[in-house]
Design a protein around this motif. Structure first.
Motif, PDB file in Angstrom:
ATOM      1  N   ARG A 160       1.017  -1.877  -4.930  1.00 39.67           N
ATOM      2  CA  ARG A 160       0.077  -2.948  -5.259  1.00 39.67           C
ATOM      3  C   ARG A 160      -0.287  -2.972  -6.743  1.00 39.67           C
ATOM      4  O   ARG A 160      -0.696  -4.018  -7.274  1.00 39.67           O
ATOM      5  CB  ARG A 160      -1.185  -2.795  -4.418  1.00 39.67           C
ATOM      6  N   PHE A 161      -0.168  -1.826  -7.430  1.00 41.08           N
ATOM      7  CA  PHE A 161      -0.456  -1.793  -8.870  1.00 41.08           C
ATOM      8  C   PHE A 161       0.345  -2.857  -9.594  1.00 41.08           C
ATOM      9  O   PHE A 161      -0.179  -3.545 -10.483  1.00 41.08           O
ATOM     10  CB  PHE A 161      -0.111  -0.412  -9.435  1.00 41.08           C
ATOM     11  N   THR A 173      -9.867   0.054 -16.122  1.00 37.89           N
ATOM     12  CA  THR A 173      -9.418   1.154 -15.284  1.00 37.89           C
ATOM     13  C   THR A 173      -8.131   1.770 -15.816  1.00 37.89           C
ATOM     14  O   THR A 173      -7.959   3.001 -15.824  1.00 37.89           O
ATOM     15  CB  THR A 173      -9.203   0.674 -13.837  1.00 37.89           C
ATOM     16  N   ASN A 174      -7.221   0.918 -16.280  1.00 41.77           N
ATOM     17  CA  ASN A 174      -5.890   1.389 -16.665  1.00 41.77           C
ATOM     18  C   ASN A 174      -5.730   1.722 -18.141  1.00 41.77           C
ATOM     19  O   ASN A 174      -4.792   2.437 -18.513  1.00 41.77           O
ATOM     20  CB  ASN A 174      -4.843   0.360 -16.260  1.00 41.77           C
ATOM     21  N   ASP A 180       0.829  -1.216   0.000  1.00 40.92           N
ATOM     22  CA  ASP A 180       0.000   0.000   0.000  1.00 40.92           C
ATOM     23  C   ASP A 180       0.860   1.261   0.000  1.00 40.92           C
ATOM     24  O   ASP A 180       0.331   2.374   0.065  1.00 40.92           O
ATOM     25  CB  ASP A 180      -0.929   0.015   1.205  1.00 40.92           C
ATOM     26  N   ARG A 218      -0.853  -6.555  -9.109  1.00 42.23           N
ATOM     27  CA  ARG A 218      -2.076  -6.803  -9.876  1.00 42.23           C
ATOM     28  C   ARG A 218      -1.776  -6.880 -11.371  1.00 42.23           C
ATOM     29  O   ARG A 218      -2.273  -7.756 -12.072  1.00 42.23           O
ATOM     30  CB  ARG A 218      -3.079  -5.684  -9.594  1.00 42.23           C
ATOM     31  N   ASP A 224      -3.478   3.707 -10.217  1.00 37.43           N
ATOM     32  CA  ASP A 224      -3.192   3.388  -8.822  1.00 37.43           C
ATOM     33  C   ASP A 224      -1.705   3.570  -8.539  1.00 37.43           C
ATOM     34  O   ASP A 224      -0.885   2.717  -8.874  1.00 37.43           O
ATOM     35  CB  ASP A 224      -3.619   1.947  -8.520  1.00 37.43           C
ATOM     36  N   GLN A 225      -1.345   4.676  -7.941  1.00 40.99           N
ATOM     37  CA  GLN A 225       0.059   5.005  -7.706  1.00 40.99           C
ATOM     38  C   GLN A 225       0.556   4.406  -6.383  1.00 40.99           C
ATOM     39  O   GLN A 225       1.006   5.108  -5.476  1.00 40.99           O
ATOM     40  CB  GLN A 225       0.235   6.520  -7.715  1.00 40.99           C
ATOM     41  N   HIS A 226       0.500   3.089  -6.308  1.00 40.62           N
ATOM     42  CA  HIS A 226       0.957   2.346  -5.139  1.00 40.62           C
ATOM     43  C   HIS A 226       1.648   1.066  -5.606  1.00 40.62           C
ATOM     44  O   HIS A 226       1.445   0.611  -6.731  1.00 40.62           O
ATOM     45  CB  HIS A 226      -0.209   1.995  -4.207  1.00 40.62           C
ATOM     46  N   GLU A 257      -9.471  -4.234 -13.902  1.00 39.37           N
ATOM     47  CA  GLU A 257      -8.100  -3.730 -13.983  1.00 39.37           C
ATOM     48  C   GLU A 257      -7.784  -3.220 -15.385  1.00 39.37           C
ATOM     49  O   GLU A 257      -7.165  -2.164 -15.556  1.00 39.37           O
ATOM     50  CB  GLU A 257      -7.124  -4.840 -13.581  1.00 39.37           C
TER      51      GLU A 257
END
Length: 253
Positions: free
Chosen positions: A114-115, A155-156, A101, A118, A110-112, A152
């Protein structure tokens, strides 16, 4: 799904990939990846694992200027399955020692950290399917994974222009496309505007779209990745067929 589940699924998908290609002729063509063999596919997946793992290890805060990484490739091609398994094992060690996280640069929304876990998962899953199709096998995709994978991807995708330049053509004067799962929950609405496109996350109720594609979650995932044709019998299409053709012509990942 949460980052821990994504990490566990990377291990599961990689193990199935390795079991699929171990003992197979690595010179076998992969029709869903034109010009590639099973050996090329295996090396690609392992290279992605090692690259993403290095990004996580360094927890980069800005886009790297080089993609060079020590791949430690085997001396002989028949060592590629074992090498891929080792790549996944190394990734698992980094997952376990990383705060997934934590803030981190990523090319998507998602700039974490976890990106990257996934992203590694669905890169592995789709190519596992490629390997199985190349060998005449019938792939199975867990439904929860498929739903998460569709989300996913959609979203990206608006951020994928650097390596998928045709996505810049996904523009339209306020048009919408809906992707609907027919085997359980799963409904995604994409809005195409004159200057951009994006997954609509704040809509209320199902509403009406200008075009719709209905199919199982697994089939929708493979469709979005270009492994199936939206005009095939697997899918039920509604609405504007030209809009759908426009989407699938320019959404290649």
């Amino acid at each position: 799904m949460n980052p821990a589940q994504h990490g566990a699924a990377v291990a599961t998908e990689t193990a199935e990939f390795v079991a699929t290609v171990a003992g197979a002729d690595l010179a076998t063509p992969v029709p869903s990846c034109p010009g590639w063999t099973l050996g090329d596919l295996t090396q690609h997946v392992g290279s992605v694992h090692r690259w993403f793992t290095e990004l996580l290890r360094r927890r980069v805060q800005q886009a790297p200027t080089s993609r060079e990484v020590d791949l430690r490739l085997p001396e002989q091609p028949d060592g590629l399955p074992e090498w891929l398994a080792a790549s996944a094992s190394e990734a698992q060690e980094v997952f376990a020692s990383t705060d997934l996280d934590a803030p981190m640069w990523a090319w998507g929304v998602d700039q974490h950290a976890r990106f990257w876990v996934r992203r590694m998962l669905f890169e592995t899953l789709v190519h596992r399917v490629d390997a199985q199709l190349a060998l005449g096998l019938s792939p199975h995709i867990d439904r929860d994974l498929a739903v998460d994978g569709v989300d996913e991807f959609l979203t990206n995708l608006p951020y994928a222009f650097p390596f998928a330049p045709q996505t810049a053509q996904l523009r339209a004067p306020d048009r919408t496309i809906r992707f609907t799962s027919t085997d359980g929950d799963g409904d995604w609405l994409v809005a195409l505007r004159p200057d951009r496109f994006a997954l609509v996350a704040d809509r209320v109720g199902p509403g009406t779209a200008d075009a719709e594609v209905r199919g199982s979650a697994a089939d929708l995932l493979l469709l979005l990745y270009g492994r199936q044709d939206h005009r095939g019998d697997t899918f039920h299409l509604l609405g504007d067929r030209e809009l759908l053709a426009h989407w699938f012509t320019h959404s290649a990942f």
